[in-house]
Design a protein around this motif. Structure first.
Motif, mmCIF file in Angstrom:
data_model
loop_
_atom_site.group_PDB
_atom_site.id
_atom_site.type_symbol
_atom_site.label_atom_id
_atom_site.label_comp_id
_atom_site.label_asym_id
_atom_site.label_seq_id
_atom_site.Cartn_x
_atom_site.Cartn_y
_atom_site.Cartn_z
ATOM 1 N N THR A 6 0.801 -1.217 0.000
ATOM 2 C CA THR A 6 0.000 0.000 0.000
ATOM 3 C C THR A 6 0.835 1.269 0.000
ATOM 4 O O THR A 6 0.287 2.354 -0.049
ATOM 5 C CB THR A 6 -0.927 0.034 1.226
ATOM 6 O OG1 THR A 6 -0.107 0.038 2.407
ATOM 7 C CG2 THR A 6 -1.875 -1.143 1.230
ATOM 8 N N GLN A 13 4.723 5.327 -5.021
ATOM 9 C CA GLN A 13 4.740 5.786 -6.409
ATOM 10 C C GLN A 13 5.549 4.816 -7.255
ATOM 11 O O GLN A 13 6.741 4.656 -7.043
ATOM 12 C CB GLN A 13 5.370 7.186 -6.516
ATOM 13 C CG GLN A 13 4.624 8.244 -5.757
ATOM 14 C CD GLN A 13 3.259 8.501 -6.346
ATOM 15 O OE1 GLN A 13 3.091 8.553 -7.550
ATOM 16 N NE2 GLN A 13 2.267 8.641 -5.483
ATOM 17 N N ARG A 42 -8.124 -2.378 -13.613
ATOM 18 C CA ARG A 42 -8.256 -1.690 -12.327
ATOM 19 C C ARG A 42 -7.049 -1.936 -11.432
ATOM 20 O O ARG A 42 -6.990 -1.427 -10.318
ATOM 21 C CB ARG A 42 -9.527 -2.155 -11.632
ATOM 22 C CG ARG A 42 -10.778 -1.775 -12.407
ATOM 23 C CD ARG A 42 -12.006 -2.254 -11.698
ATOM 24 N NE ARG A 42 -11.878 -3.682 -11.418
ATOM 25 C CZ ARG A 42 -12.854 -4.556 -11.509
ATOM 26 N NH1 ARG A 42 -14.041 -4.170 -11.847
ATOM 27 N NH2 ARG A 42 -12.648 -5.833 -11.254
ATOM 28 N N HIS A 43 -6.094 -2.720 -11.894
ATOM 29 C CA HIS A 43 -4.923 -3.063 -11.078
ATOM 30 C C HIS A 43 -4.052 -1.820 -10.867
ATOM 31 O O HIS A 43 -3.818 -1.060 -11.802
ATOM 32 C CB HIS A 43 -4.117 -4.162 -11.784
ATOM 33 C CG HIS A 43 -3.091 -4.774 -10.903
ATOM 34 N ND1 HIS A 43 -1.869 -4.195 -10.670
ATOM 35 C CD2 HIS A 43 -3.110 -5.930 -10.182
ATOM 36 C CE1 HIS A 43 -1.174 -4.960 -9.854
ATOM 37 N NE2 HIS A 43 -1.905 -6.015 -9.543
ATOM 38 N N PRO A 44 -3.543 -1.597 -9.653
ATOM 39 C CA PRO A 44 -2.727 -0.402 -9.374
ATOM 40 C C PRO A 44 -1.486 -0.275 -10.257
ATOM 41 O O PRO A 44 -1.129 0.821 -10.677
ATOM 42 C CB PRO A 44 -2.329 -0.567 -7.905
ATOM 43 C CG PRO A 44 -3.301 -1.526 -7.338
ATOM 44 C CD PRO A 44 -3.762 -2.405 -8.448
ATOM 45 N N THR A 45 -0.828 -1.391 -10.543
ATOM 46 C CA THR A 45 0.356 -1.336 -11.401
ATOM 47 C C THR A 45 -0.023 -0.949 -12.819
ATOM 48 O O THR A 45 0.662 -0.159 -13.467
ATOM 49 C CB THR A 45 1.092 -2.690 -11.398
ATOM 50 O OG1 THR A 45 1.416 -3.035 -10.054
ATOM 51 C CG2 THR A 45 2.360 -2.624 -12.218
ATOM 52 N N ARG A 47 -2.608 0.868 -13.690
ATOM 53 C CA ARG A 47 -2.957 2.298 -13.650
ATOM 54 C C ARG A 47 -1.708 3.171 -13.665
ATOM 55 O O ARG A 47 -1.663 4.195 -14.344
ATOM 56 C CB ARG A 47 -3.794 2.613 -12.413
ATOM 57 C CG ARG A 47 -5.173 2.013 -12.459
ATOM 58 C CD ARG A 47 -5.968 2.710 -13.514
ATOM 59 N NE ARG A 47 -7.314 2.169 -13.586
ATOM 60 C CZ ARG A 47 -8.116 2.374 -14.585
ATOM 61 N NH1 ARG A 47 -7.740 3.103 -15.598
ATOM 62 N NH2 ARG A 47 -9.307 1.858 -14.605
ATOM 63 N N ALA A 48 -0.689 2.761 -12.930
ATOM 64 C CA ALA A 48 0.565 3.516 -12.910
ATOM 65 C C ALA A 48 1.219 3.497 -14.292
ATOM 66 O O ALA A 48 1.727 4.520 -14.768
ATOM 67 C CB ALA A 48 1.515 2.953 -11.861
#
Length: 101
Positions: A6, A13, A42-45, A47-48
């Motif tokens: 998290t 970042q 929708r995965h955070p990686t 999105r980054a």
């Protein structure tokens, strides 16, 4: 010790450090296509990756986009440039899902 993803212990970042294109695509095209797929997840990686890659890829059109939970995103991509359309199957995700393991 227990660590989570998290950002509690890091800055939270993600940054793209290096891109290598496999096959006949240029690094720029590979990054644009990866970002197009990442925008469907929708995965955070993902999105980054989409955010780091920047703008749209108007030369490419995605069809039959499917997110496979726990694995990645896949789609058919068509190059919208020139007289002959170039089509390919794309996968973005785990090494096993993409066939790179």
């Amino acid at each position: 010790m227990v660590f989570d993803k998290t950002g509690t212990l890091t800055s939270g970042q993600l940054r793209l450090q290096h891109t290598t294109a496999l096959g006949s695509l240029s690094v720029g095209d590979a990054l644009q296509l990866a970002a197009l797929l990442a925008r469907q997840s929708r995965h955070p990686t993902a999105r980054a990756l989409a955010q780091m890659a920047g703008g749209d890829a108007p030369r490419w059109q995605l069809e039959a986009v499917r997110e496979v939970m726990g694995e990645g995103v896949q789609a058919h991509a068509t190059l919208l440039e020139g007289a002959v359309a170039q089509a390919m199957e794309l996968r973005l995700g785990s090494a096993a899902f993409t066939g790179l393991d």
